[in-house]
Write a protein that holds these residues in place. Structure first.
Motif, mmCIF file in Angstrom:
data_model
loop_
_atom_site.group_PDB
_atom_site.id
_atom_site.type_symbol
_atom_site.label_atom_id
_atom_site.label_comp_id
_atom_site.label_asym_id
_atom_site.label_seq_id
_atom_site.Cartn_x
_atom_site.Cartn_y
_atom_site.Cartn_z
ATOM 1 N N ALA A 275 0.202 -65.118 16.344
ATOM 2 C CA ALA A 275 -1.166 -64.926 15.862
ATOM 3 C C ALA A 275 -1.521 -63.441 15.785
ATOM 4 O O ALA A 275 -2.129 -62.989 14.799
ATOM 5 N N ALA A 276 -1.142 -62.663 16.795
ATOM 6 C CA ALA A 276 -1.448 -61.234 16.793
ATOM 7 C C ALA A 276 -0.723 -60.512 15.666
ATOM 8 O O ALA A 276 -1.292 -59.635 15.001
ATOM 9 N N THR A 277 0.523 -60.889 15.428
ATOM 10 C CA THR A 277 1.312 -60.222 14.389
ATOM 11 C C THR A 277 0.747 -60.489 13.011
ATOM 12 O O THR A 277 0.740 -59.590 12.140
ATOM 13 N N ALA A 278 0.259 -61.689 12.760
ATOM 14 C CA ALA A 278 -0.208 -62.072 11.428
ATOM 15 C C ALA A 278 -1.715 -61.936 11.253
ATOM 16 O O ALA A 278 -2.234 -62.291 10.190
ATOM 17 N N ALA A 279 -2.411 -61.402 12.246
ATOM 18 C CA ALA A 279 -3.879 -61.344 12.185
ATOM 19 C C ALA A 279 -4.376 -60.552 10.983
ATOM 20 O O ALA A 279 -5.436 -60.858 10.417
ATOM 21 N N ALA B 50 -8.390 -64.895 6.767
ATOM 22 C CA ALA B 50 -9.149 -66.067 6.317
ATOM 23 C C ALA B 50 -9.302 -67.104 7.416
ATOM 24 O O ALA B 50 -10.247 -67.900 7.405
ATOM 25 N N HIS B 51 -8.370 -67.097 8.402
ATOM 26 C CA HIS B 51 -8.396 -68.108 9.463
ATOM 27 C C HIS B 51 -8.638 -67.495 10.842
ATOM 28 O O HIS B 51 -8.471 -68.190 11.859
ATOM 29 N N ASP B 52 -9.019 -66.234 10.874
ATOM 30 C CA ASP B 52 -9.341 -65.534 12.124
ATOM 31 C C ASP B 52 -8.247 -65.724 13.172
ATOM 32 O O ASP B 52 -8.497 -66.104 14.320
ATOM 33 N N LEU B 53 -6.994 -65.431 12.762
ATOM 34 C CA LEU B 53 -5.878 -65.600 13.694
ATOM 35 C C LEU B 53 -5.969 -64.650 14.881
ATOM 36 O O LEU B 53 -5.391 -64.920 15.939
ATOM 37 N N GLY B 54 -6.690 -63.543 14.710
ATOM 38 C CA GLY B 54 -6.845 -62.622 15.823
ATOM 39 C C GLY B 54 -7.537 -63.242 17.024
ATOM 40 O O GLY B 54 -7.394 -62.750 18.155
ATOM 41 N N ALA B 55 -8.261 -64.336 16.804
ATOM 42 C CA ALA B 55 -8.969 -65.008 17.907
ATOM 43 C C ALA B 55 -8.147 -66.115 18.546
ATOM 44 O O ALA B 55 -8.595 -66.733 19.521
ATOM 45 N N LEU C 226 1.127 -64.456 4.204
ATOM 46 C CA LEU C 226 1.246 -65.344 5.362
ATOM 47 C C LEU C 226 1.867 -64.641 6.559
ATOM 48 O O LEU C 226 1.700 -65.081 7.703
ATOM 49 N N TRP C 227 2.602 -63.579 6.290
ATOM 50 C CA TRP C 227 3.288 -62.807 7.329
ATOM 51 C C TRP C 227 3.354 -61.362 6.841
ATOM 52 O O TRP C 227 3.380 -61.131 5.617
ATOM 53 N N PRO C 228 3.355 -60.377 7.723
ATOM 54 C CA PRO C 228 3.386 -58.993 7.260
ATOM 55 C C PRO C 228 4.560 -58.715 6.317
ATOM 56 O O PRO C 228 5.682 -59.152 6.562
ATOM 57 N N GLY C 229 4.288 -57.976 5.248
ATOM 58 C CA GLY C 229 5.306 -57.642 4.274
ATOM 59 C C GLY C 229 5.582 -58.784 3.313
ATOM 60 O O GLY C 229 4.766 -59.683 3.124
ATOM 61 N N ARG C 230 6.750 -58.743 2.712
ATOM 62 C CA ARG C 230 7.185 -59.779 1.786
ATOM 63 C C ARG C 230 8.368 -60.516 2.398
ATOM 64 O O ARG C 230 9.104 -59.955 3.211
ATOM 65 N N PRO C 231 8.578 -61.779 2.021
ATOM 66 C CA PRO C 231 9.712 -62.520 2.591
ATOM 67 C C PRO C 231 11.040 -61.858 2.243
ATOM 68 O O PRO C 231 11.188 -61.217 1.194
ATOM 69 N N LEU C 232 12.000 -62.049 3.121
ATOM 70 C CA LEU C 232 13.360 -61.594 2.860
ATOM 71 C C LEU C 232 14.037 -62.512 1.839
ATOM 72 O O LEU C 232 14.789 -62.062 0.973
ATOM 73 N N TYR C 233 13.742 -63.820 1.939
ATOM 74 C CA TYR C 233 14.296 -64.840 1.044
ATOM 75 C C TYR C 233 13.220 -65.886 0.758
ATOM 76 O O TYR C 233 12.235 -66.012 1.505
ATOM 77 N N LEU C 234 13.445 -66.653 -0.284
ATOM 78 C CA LEU C 234 12.740 -67.907 -0.515
ATOM 79 C C LEU C 234 13.778 -69.014 -0.520
ATOM 80 O O LEU C 234 14.729 -68.981 -1.316
#
Length: 495
Positions: free
Chosen positions: A38-42, A49-54, A88-96
């Motif tokens: 949650a902290a990494t993706a906040a 949009a989903h207040d992951l920091g909380a 959804l996660w910091p940066g861009r995906p490595l793969y899809l």
């Protein structure tokens, strides 16, 4: 003993000891992981949009992030696939990872730099646990084959895209790559049957020690080898001693596969998915798969019977019970948040947490209110086959057969491709029907009330399932036949 075999043993002991440490604190391990995720993706678009920091507890996650399947998260996945960063996660995906969807067509599951070790280390650690438990490491000195999808990758807005097994192929450790078959040029062949012939060409005469793949496609490989040579696998590959599999329940395939081999070999079951590597068999002979609680995935479990409620309970690892069916929900460092995997599991141990995979939450048969699940039909078939030792099953599926005559009850139709059919098919049907009644009280009630007639067994000709999967463009690789359907689509396709 070769160098790889020799040095693998102390490494295996070290890895097993690391696993034991987090196994002793499963709840704390998962809570710490949730907070890190949650902290990494906040700061991502989804996080804001989903207040992951909380989010500090599973209860917070449940309030902030609803359970969604791929279709529910598709607007976010589409942004990721289009090359947008920090979605959804910091940066861009490595793969899809490209996989088949049920309602949205092809799915593209992100694999991030943080999550790729989950896929690679899961399989590696499964082998190391086997070495630690058995002392057998000699398979590392021979040739290894992973029957997988093509490692050729496409580009989607600068992101490498392909089948998970093909992506994983690029991350086989260097010390194993020299042992790996088939070669790249064979592995990128799209047509499964042509590819299989080339694999047979490459592996005949090689000292194969480990063979890995989804059981029905491994069986096809064995059949081609035997057709080519006229010999069982034990004679073709006398050093073969370890079979690694995943993706489907092994039991319906066990008898025919081991008959093809001609002698017992050790096996390891894996629980891989495009969304993450979830579990592996850490103890030979123990059917339970060790749930990987320290590998970048925070797990939630919804009681299967309540999954389709508007607000079903979401249980953490602290709340699960033995011998209940749960739908699996993932939150992970691949950028999956409250993601409904679609698989169901049952816990067979809580110290450590081990599961068996029981089916798909959407793959059940309840056309008449019986809610039969995959595990029940597989167990019923296995029990019945034990009473008819001559029987060997290649593949099967079960569908509803609704009667058009009001005076005749409806029933289940079992469509089975036999390698060897029962000598007394009527007795086989009777025992199979009773075995399912013992496992599912709703089915038993419907049978007692004559709402359902005894099941109908339809024997299919040789190769029926292969032809059906080929017609869908799903022959080989990671594709699987659904065990159960609530409609006649699969059944009519097979016929």
């Amino acid at each position: 003993m070769g160098l790889k075999s020799f040095f693998s043993r102390p490494l295996a002991a070290y890895v097993a000891s690391r696993y034991r440490r987090w196994q002793q604190q499963p709840e704390a391990t998962q809570l710490r992981l949730l907070r890190e995720l949650a902290a990494t993706a906040a700061g991502t678009a989804f996080g804001q949009a989903h207040d992951l920091g909380a989010v500090r507890t599973p209860a917070h996650l449940g309030r902030q992030v609803p359970v969604r399947d791929y279709e529910g998260l598709k607007p976010w996945f589409d942004r990721t696939q289009a090359g947008e960063a920090d979605v959804l996660w910091p940066g861009r995906p490595l793969y899809l990872a490209k996989t088949s969807g049920t309602t949205s067509g092809t799915k593209y599951i992100p694999i991030t730099r943080a999550s790729i070790p989950n896929h690679i280390n899961g399989a590696k650690d499964a082998l190391l646990h086997y070495i630690h438990a058995t002392g057998n490491s000699r398979f590392l000195d021979g040739k290894l084959i992973f029957l997988s999808g093509s490692p050729a990758l496409e580009q989607h807005h600068g992101i490498h895209t392909g089948r998970l097994s093909g992506i994983a192929n690029h991350h086989v450790p260097a010390y194993l790559r020299r042992n790996q078959l088939p070669g790249y040029e064979t592995n990128i062949i799209d047509d499964w049957e042509a590819k299989l012939e080339r694999i047979v060409d490459e592996t005949l005469g090689q000292p194969m020690t480990l063979i890995s793949g989804i059981p029905p496609w491994v069986q096809m490989y064995f059949d081609r080898l035997t057709a080519r040579t006229g010999r069982p696998i034990k004679d073709i590959f006398p050093d073969f001693n370890l079979f690694v599999y995943g993706g489907v329940n092994f039991e319906p395939y066990r008898a025919k596969l081991f008959e093809s081999i001609g002698r017992p070999v050790d096996s390891i079951e894996l629980f891989p998915a495009s969304e993450g590597f979830l579990a592996f068999q850490d103890q030979p002979g123990n059917p339970g798969l060790l749930l990987l609680l320290n590998s970048g995935i925070f797990f939630e479990f919804i009681p299967a019977e309540r999954f389709f409620e508007d607000n079903p309970p979401r249980l953490s690892i602290a709340d699960v019970e033995l011998d209940r069916q749960y739908a699996v929900v993932l939150t992970s460092n691949a950028g999956l948040w409250g993601y409904s995997l679609g698989d169901t599991v049952r816990f067979v141990s809580l110290a450590p947490h081990r599961v068996v995979v029981t089916g798909r939450i959407k793959h059940f048969l309840s056309a008449f209110g019986e809610h039969v699940i995959g595990e029940e039909v597989e167990q019923a078939l296995r029990e019945t086959m034990a009473l008819f030792p001559e029987v060997e099953v290649v593949e099967f599926t079960v569908a509803p057969l609704v009667s058009e005559d009001a005076a005749t009850p409806s029933r289940h139709e079992w469509l089975v491709e036999f390698a060897r059919a029962p000598q007394d098919s009527l007795a086989f049907v009777e025992k199979l029907d009773m075995a399912l009644r013992r496992r599912n009280t709703y089915y038993d009630d419907l049978r007692r009330g004559s709402i359902l007639a005894p099941l109908q067994l339809t024997a299919l000709p040789a190769g029926a399932f292969q032809r059906y999967m080929k017609s869908l463009g799903k022959l080989g690789g990671q594709n699987k036949v659904p065990r159960l359907s609530n409609d006649r689509g699969v059944a009519e396709g097979l016929k």
